[in-house]
Design an enzyme around this catalytic site. Sequence first.
Site, short mmCIF file in Angstrom:
data_model
loop_
_atom_site.label_atom_id
_atom_site.label_comp_id
_atom_site.label_asym_id
_atom_site.label_seq_id
_atom_site.Cartn_x
_atom_site.Cartn_y
_atom_site.Cartn_z
N SER A 63 -1.73 55.01 64.06
CA SER A 63 -2.27 53.97 63.18
C SER A 63 -3.05 52.92 63.97
O SER A 63 -2.78 52.67 65.14
CB SER A 63 -1.15 53.27 62.42
OG SER A 63 -0.45 54.17 61.59
N1 SAH Z 1 3.73 55.81 62.68
C1 SAH Z 1 2.77 56.71 63.31
C2 SAH Z 1 1.64 57.05 62.36
C3 SAH Z 1 1.48 58.51 62.27
S1 SAH Z 1 0.45 59.15 61.00
C4 SAH Z 1 2.26 56.17 64.63
O1 SAH Z 1 2.55 55.00 64.96
O2 SAH Z 1 1.60 56.90 65.36
C5 SAH Z 1 1.64 59.69 59.80
C6 SAH Z 1 2.64 60.70 60.26
O3 SAH Z 1 3.46 61.02 59.12
C7 SAH Z 1 2.08 62.02 60.75
O4 SAH Z 1 2.57 62.30 62.02
C8 SAH Z 1 2.58 63.05 59.72
O5 SAH Z 1 2.86 64.31 60.27
C9 SAH Z 1 3.84 62.36 59.21
N2 SAH Z 1 4.31 62.82 57.90
C10 SAH Z 1 3.57 63.18 56.81
N3 SAH Z 1 4.37 63.53 55.79
C11 SAH Z 1 5.66 63.40 56.24
C12 SAH Z 1 6.94 63.63 55.66
N4 SAH Z 1 7.09 64.09 54.41
N5 SAH Z 1 8.03 63.37 56.41
C13 SAH Z 1 7.92 62.93 57.69
N6 SAH Z 1 6.73 62.70 58.30
C14 SAH Z 1 5.61 62.93 57.59
#
Ligand code: SAH
Length: 213
Positions: A63
Amino acid sequence: MDSYRHKGLRNQLVEELRLKGISNLEVLEAIRRVPRHLFLDNAFGEWAYKDNAFPIDCEQTISQPYTVAMQTSLLNIEPKNKIMEVGLGSGYQACVLHEMGAKVYSIERHKHLHDKTAKRIHEIGYGLIRTFFGDGFEGLPRFAPFDRILVTAAAPENVMKLVDQLVVGGIMVVPIGKNNDQIMYRISKLEDGKIKKETFGHYKFVPMLPGTA
Ligand code: SAH
């Protein structure tokens, strides 16, 4: 690993976030402490302290710092809060939550990303963060209830069932909406069992998908 140069770039990033309206000093200090360049693969290391989102593995993103700062501010974190994050991704947001003094439980649906990130955050000193490979739509019933829940992927309305895993008085921050446009919600679970919803503008996240991969 971390250097004066990186620290200097971080100070500049914090100043930029302040100018963009982030005023919570604890959030700004947490961001000042987390070495964001260690969460990007080398090709992007140079760009770690720009206020941008970047690609990570499995077509996901780390993010944007402003978004991390906003979501962290909206959570109104209190010391020792137990927080569930949905979407571990790179682990950066989880480490910012840890720096806020929270006990962090973070779920990731991509096995590869989960394993890679779990190893990374352990290696760089954030071993107290508990990570889980699984589907965030299920939450973590075995560890519930949580004081706070943070969803870092674009969620559909049925994400609201996670409110069951919040304590009374708890807060969930979640971007709700489809592909290119989500509204940031702060959901508060009130004493009388009622739910308060507040909105905080538009964001763009990768989608929250059901099941694991
Ligand atoms: N908090 C992260 C942002 C990652 S983007 C950071 O600081 O880098 C969002 C993430 O959510 C992705 O890695 C994606 O694979 C995950 N995601 C999507 N759907 C999900 C679900 N149902 N359960 C767990 N993770 C999920």
